[in-house]
Scaffold this motif. Structure first.
Motif, PDB file in Angstrom:
ATOM      1  N   PRO A 165      26.217  69.152  43.276  1.00 29.01           N
ATOM      2  CA  PRO A 165      25.788  69.893  44.469  1.00 29.01           C
ATOM      3  C   PRO A 165      25.945  71.418  44.318  1.00 29.01           C
ATOM      4  O   PRO A 165      25.138  72.173  44.867  1.00 29.01           O
ATOM      5  CB  PRO A 165      26.689  69.359  45.584  1.00 29.01           C
ATOM      6  N   ILE A 166      26.948  71.871  43.567  1.00 27.52           N
ATOM      7  CA  ILE A 166      27.100  73.323  43.365  1.00 27.52           C
ATOM      8  C   ILE A 166      25.900  73.860  42.603  1.00 27.52           C
ATOM      9  O   ILE A 166      25.345  74.903  42.960  1.00 27.52           O
ATOM     10  CB  ILE A 166      28.430  73.630  42.634  1.00 27.52           C
ATOM     11  N   HIS A 167      25.475  73.147  41.564  1.00 29.24           N
ATOM     12  CA  HIS A 167      24.295  73.554  40.804  1.00 29.24           C
ATOM     13  C   HIS A 167      23.045  73.526  41.698  1.00 29.24           C
ATOM     14  O   HIS A 167      22.199  74.422  41.620  1.00 29.24           O
ATOM     15  CB  HIS A 167      24.103  72.625  39.601  1.00 29.24           C
ATOM     16  N   PHE A 168      22.946  72.518  42.558  1.00 28.53           N
ATOM     17  CA  PHE A 168      21.798  72.418  43.457  1.00 28.53           C
ATOM     18  C   PHE A 168      21.731  73.615  44.408  1.00 28.53           C
ATOM     19  O   PHE A 168      20.665  74.188  44.625  1.00 28.53           O
ATOM     20  CB  PHE A 168      21.854  71.112  44.257  1.00 28.53           C
ATOM     21  N   PHE A 169      22.872  74.002  44.987  1.00 27.33           N
ATOM     22  CA  PHE A 169      22.873  75.134  45.913  1.00 27.33           C
ATOM     23  C   PHE A 169      22.549  76.444  45.217  1.00 27.33           C
ATOM     24  O   PHE A 169      21.953  77.334  45.816  1.00 27.33           O
ATOM     25  CB  PHE A 169      24.208  75.242  46.658  1.00 27.33           C
ATOM     26  N   LYS A 170      22.896  76.561  43.936  1.00 28.00           N
ATOM     27  CA  LYS A 170      22.609  77.785  43.182  1.00 28.00           C
ATOM     28  C   LYS A 170      21.162  77.848  42.715  1.00 28.00           C
ATOM     29  O   LYS A 170      20.553  78.910  42.725  1.00 28.00           O
ATOM     30  CB  LYS A 170      23.514  77.884  41.950  1.00 28.00           C
ATOM     31  N   THR A 171      20.607  76.700  42.282  1.00 28.16           N
ATOM     32  CA  THR A 171      19.297  76.712  41.626  1.00 28.16           C
ATOM     33  C   THR A 171      18.207  75.944  42.368  1.00 28.16           C
ATOM     34  O   THR A 171      17.050  76.018  41.979  1.00 28.16           O
ATOM     35  CB  THR A 171      19.413  76.100  40.216  1.00 28.16           C
ATOM     36  N   LYS A 172      18.590  75.173  43.381  1.00 32.48           N
ATOM     37  CA  LYS A 172      17.666  74.285  44.107  1.00 32.48           C
ATOM     38  C   LYS A 172      17.092  73.199  43.194  1.00 32.48           C
ATOM     39  O   LYS A 172      16.022  72.673  43.444  1.00 32.48           O
ATOM     40  CB  LYS A 172      16.519  75.078  44.766  1.00 32.48           C
ATOM     41  N   LYS A 173      17.823  72.870  42.117  1.00 29.61           N
ATOM     42  CA  LYS A 173      17.424  71.793  41.211  1.00 29.61           C
ATOM     43  C   LYS A 173      18.511  70.732  41.216  1.00 29.61           C
ATOM     44  O   LYS A 173      19.673  71.024  40.972  1.00 29.61           O
ATOM     45  CB  LYS A 173      17.235  72.320  39.785  1.00 29.61           C
ATOM     46  N   TRP A 174      18.113  69.481  41.505  1.00 24.55           N
ATOM     47  CA  TRP A 174      19.051  68.361  41.515  1.00 24.55           C
ATOM     48  C   TRP A 174      19.159  67.829  40.093  1.00 24.55           C
ATOM     49  O   TRP A 174      18.168  67.407  39.506  1.00 24.55           O
ATOM     50  CB  TRP A 174      18.550  67.278  42.462  1.00 24.55           C
TER      51      TRP A 174
ATOM     52  N   GLY B  68      30.340  74.731  33.372  1.00 25.31           N
ATOM     53  CA  GLY B  68      29.925  74.793  34.763  1.00 25.31           C
ATOM     54  C   GLY B  68      31.084  74.825  35.734  1.00 25.31           C
ATOM     55  O   GLY B  68      32.249  74.718  35.366  1.00 25.31           O
ATOM     56  N   MET B  69      30.731  74.992  37.017  1.00 25.10           N
ATOM     57  CA  MET B  69      31.714  75.135  38.085  1.00 25.10           C
ATOM     58  C   MET B  69      31.871  73.837  38.834  1.00 25.10           C
ATOM     59  O   MET B  69      30.862  73.253  39.220  1.00 25.10           O
ATOM     60  CB  MET B  69      31.249  76.236  39.027  1.00 25.10           C
TER      61      MET B  69
END
Length: 167
Positions: A21-30, A40-41
């Motif tokens: 979900p952190i990656h999704f919020f940053k990049t809008k990619k699931w 990664g974070m």
């Protein structure tokens, strides 16, 4: 297995799951595959060692050899995660960029040759300092919660069988 291992493994799993979900919020990619990748974070390495160290500190006390070993080991792991592994990841980025540049140069030449396509090197190996810190904070919280769950005298019958205390 002992409870410290359960806490550390749970913390590592939680950190890996939070990357999605952190990656999704940053990049809008699931990208569910992040669960099985390094970097990664937040840092799962930091989360695991800091949760174990926190659990040991709360369970056995800070002046114990258990805590000392866990703390020193944890600091080495976190230093390595953001130091050496991070440098390796940055070097990998440069090697992959060189490969792209060489491919562009070869397209302009008329010489025919057969070249095997190398697999791109994995670029996300290490962690930025804030990712290590994020993992450490997650681990401290997980370790403290784990300590509360396993606190002596608490009735754990409502927790899953995996977490039950021995009588």
């Amino acid at each position: 297995m002992n409870k410290g291992i359960y806490i550390a493994l749970a913390s590592i799993g939680l950190a890996q799951a939070l990357k999605i979900p952190i990656h999704f919020f940053k990049t809008k990619k699931w990208k569910p595959s992040l669960f099985f990748q390094t970097g990664g974070m937040p840092s799962s390495h930091s989360a695991g060692v800091s949760s174990l160290t926190t659990f040991i500190a709360l369970r056995r006390g800070i002046p114990t050899i258990d805590f000392a070993l866990s703390l020193v080991y944890g600091l080495i792991v976190m230093y390595d995660a953001q130091g050496i592994r991070r440098q390796t990841g940055e070097l990998t980025l440069k090697v992959n960029d060189m490969d792209d540049l060489i491919n562009k140069v070869h397209k302009d030449e008329s010489i025919q040759f057969e070249e095997k396509t190398p697999k791109k090197l994995k670029e996300m190996l290490g962690h930025k300092p804030e990712e290590v810190l994020g993992g450490a904070l997650l681990g401290i919280i997980t370790g403290a919660i784990g300590h509360l769950i396993f606190k002596k005298g608490r009735n754990l019958s409502y927790y899953p069988l995996l977490w039950r205390r021995k009588n």
